[in-house]
Write an enzyme that holds these catalytic residues in place. Sequence first.
Site, PDB file in Angstrom:
ATOM      1  N   HIS A  34      28.808  32.110  16.293  1.00 19.76           N
ATOM      2  CA  HIS A  34      29.391  31.331  15.199  1.00 19.76           C
ATOM      3  C   HIS A  34      28.978  29.871  15.374  1.00 19.76           C
ATOM      4  O   HIS A  34      28.179  29.549  16.271  1.00 19.76           O
ATOM      5  CB  HIS A  34      30.915  31.513  15.162  1.00 19.76           C
ATOM      6  CG  HIS A  34      31.576  31.297  16.495  1.00 19.76           C
ATOM      7  ND1 HIS A  34      31.533  30.101  17.163  1.00 19.76           N
ATOM      8  CD2 HIS A  34      32.257  32.148  17.300  1.00 19.76           C
ATOM      9  CE1 HIS A  34      32.191  30.204  18.298  1.00 19.76           C
ATOM     10  NE2 HIS A  34      32.634  31.443  18.417  1.00 19.76           N
ATOM     11  N   HIS A  37      28.908  28.360  18.868  1.00 20.10           N
ATOM     12  CA  HIS A  37      27.705  28.629  19.675  1.00 20.10           C
ATOM     13  C   HIS A  37      26.531  27.787  19.180  1.00 20.10           C
ATOM     14  O   HIS A  37      25.737  27.285  19.966  1.00 20.10           O
ATOM     15  CB  HIS A  37      27.327  30.110  19.581  1.00 20.10           C
ATOM     16  CG  HIS A  37      28.368  31.050  20.096  1.00 20.10           C
ATOM     17  ND1 HIS A  37      29.131  31.846  19.273  1.00 20.10           N
ATOM     18  CD2 HIS A  37      28.763  31.339  21.355  1.00 20.10           C
ATOM     19  CE1 HIS A  37      29.945  32.574  19.990  1.00 20.10           C
ATOM     20  NE2 HIS A  37      29.755  32.294  21.257  1.00 20.10           N
ATOM     21  N   SER A 186      34.832  34.351  18.445  1.00 19.42           N
ATOM     22  CA  SER A 186      34.332  35.646  17.959  1.00 19.42           C
ATOM     23  C   SER A 186      35.501  36.573  17.641  1.00 19.42           C
ATOM     24  O   SER A 186      35.379  37.483  16.825  1.00 19.42           O
ATOM     25  CB  SER A 186      33.426  36.278  19.008  1.00 19.42           C
ATOM     26  OG  SER A 186      32.386  35.388  19.328  1.00 19.42           O
TER      27      SER A 186
END
Length: 280
Positions: A34, A37, A186
């Site tokens: 996402h 990251h 996540s």
Amino acid sequence: MQVVTTIAELRAQLAPLRQSGRTIGFVPTMGYLHRGHEALVRAARQECDVVVVSIFVNPLQFGPTEDFESYPRDSEHDRAILSAARADFLFQPAVEEIYPRPLVTEVAVPELSHSLEGRTRPTHFKGVATVVLKLLHIVWPDRAYFGQKDGQQVAVVRRLLSDLDLPIELRVVPTVREDDGLALSSRNVYLSPDERQVAPLLHKVLVRGREAAQAGSDGPTVQAAMEALLRQEPLVRLDYAAVVDPDSMQPKHELTGRVMLAIAAYVGKTRLIDNLVLDL
Ligand code: PAF
């Protein structure tokens, strides 16, 4: 972006780059990437000549009743994100590549691993420390990038690098949030629409905790205030709210210097964590 699945190939690819003086930045992840990251990859891209990202859902850091099997995975989506963020290498090994046989070596940072997350997840940080050390030995980067969202993990990795004299710079990247404050994770994908509405409460409570700390409250008072606010919401089940030193993870009474406010709570069945680090 080159996709590499074996340790031998990654080492063979990186060795000449390292020898020619290129700096290597490494972003370890478990995939299902996402914007949080992406921020890590972007930071690595800015500071390093070569960017290596790993995607490895590490079984060792999941407890027996946790979500290893069902942990969200989407390789195609991840590869598209990493190509767009201009990562040079994606290291995506199978479990057997990283753990070809049961480990008899343990990597642990017990002082920092038993409180907070460690109370609910007693083997978690041993699994994290082990895989992080293995990945660092495989990639041997100049800099490694971790998100502040996992504040205790940052403390564990910092101490691991320092205790074992690894000449790798730790870069900590601020938490990326949705507009309503929810920290990207996540696991947010597990939230139902009702739970998603409620989930930003964790961040709201941290902000209230920060205000109390800045107004002069001590650690136990800030902690009690955060606990009380979280207990008011029926969809939230508190695991912990804590006020700790961000390096030692020890509770702080006098709130001066660096302070970490940390929360873990179940929203429905999903366990979420969040934290804020203050400089008081
Ligand atoms: O933060 C994570 O995603 C994981 O704990 C890490 C650092 C990739 C180790 O498996």
